[in-house]
Design an enzyme around this catalytic site. Structure first.
Site, PDB file in Angstrom:
ATOM      1  CG  ASP A  86      -1.706   1.229   1.421  1.00 10.44           C
ATOM      2  OD1 ASP A  86      -2.387   1.631   0.460  1.00 10.44           O
ATOM      3  OD2 ASP A  86      -1.640   1.832   2.509  1.00 10.44           O
ATOM      4  CG  ASP A 113      -1.598   7.847   0.536  1.00  7.03           C
ATOM      5  OD1 ASP A 113      -0.913   8.870   0.720  1.00  7.03           O
ATOM      6  OD2 ASP A 113      -2.160   7.591  -0.535  1.00  7.03           O
ATOM      7  CG  ASP A 135      -1.909   2.575   6.509  1.00  8.78           C
ATOM      8  OD1 ASP A 135      -2.333   3.632   7.012  1.00  8.78           O
ATOM      9  OD2 ASP A 135      -2.017   2.320   5.294  1.00  8.78           O
TER      10      ASP A 135
END
Length: 200
Positions: free
Chosen positions: A15, A17, A172
């Site tokens: 991922d 961001d 996250d």
């Protein structure tokens, strides 16, 4: 803390961001600036709940929560993205994640699977000097079903030529973790830096 690849993982999918890019402080500041323009407030809980979804979904949520009648969500998206790009120099890498990426660069295929737009992903990767390390980049512009649907990560696996069950995702966001689970991939939750195996 040191992150490590699962011994059976044949590819890594990152991922962007909050995972590769420690971008959330910049995103939050940008959203506050956009909302100030519209004389409304930005609920920071939106970030926690919706991380991984495209910017248009955030804009629609802001409009709904603030009852911004007649406001075009695409105009909010445009302002948000341009403001974010203008402040891209403030971005910093999430070093434990980048260290893992550097360790396996050239050894196994690697991709970025993000809910950001193609332009936002390119800006961030360029500013962080990470573009050259990835064999594929899948963005919000490349899929029709966004996280928590698994399409983003499954497309990464397809482009890398690796079976989904042999890929490991670093995430996250709760929605992204759901997507990784549904795809049957190994998973590292980078928030507390814990390791989980959702593969077969």
């Amino acid at each position: 803390m040191v992150l490590e690849k699962h011994p059976k993982a044949e590819a890594l999918i990152f991922d962007l961001d909050g995972t590769l890019s420690d971008s959330l402080p910049v995103h939050i500041a940008t959203w506050h600036k956009v909302c100030a323009h519209y004389n409304c407030t930005f609920n920071e809980k939106i970030i926690e709940e919706m991380t991984g979804m495209p910017t248009i979904s955030f804009a629609e949520r802001v409009i709904a929560e603030n009852n911004l009648q007649g406001v075009d969500p695409n105009e909010i998206v445009k302002m948000k993205q341009e403001t974010f790009w203008d402040h891209a120099s403030l971005l910093k890498p999430h070093q434990p994640v980048v260290d893992l990426m550097l360790k396996y660069h050239g050894k196994i295929p690697m991709a970025v699977g993000t809910g950001a737009s193609r332009r936002s992903a390119e800006v961030q990767l360029e500013k962080l000097g990470l573009t050259k390390y990835f064999d594929a980049i899948v963005t919000a512009d490349d899929v029709t079903k966004h996280k928590p649907e698994p399409e983003t990560f499954l497309k990464c696996a397809e482009l890398l030529g690796i079976k989904a069950e042999n890929c490991q995702v670093l995430e996250d966001g709760v929605l992204g973790m759901e997507a990784a689970k549904t795809a049957g991939m190994y998973l590292i939750d980078v928030r507390p830096f814990t390791y989980e195996n959702f593969g077969q």
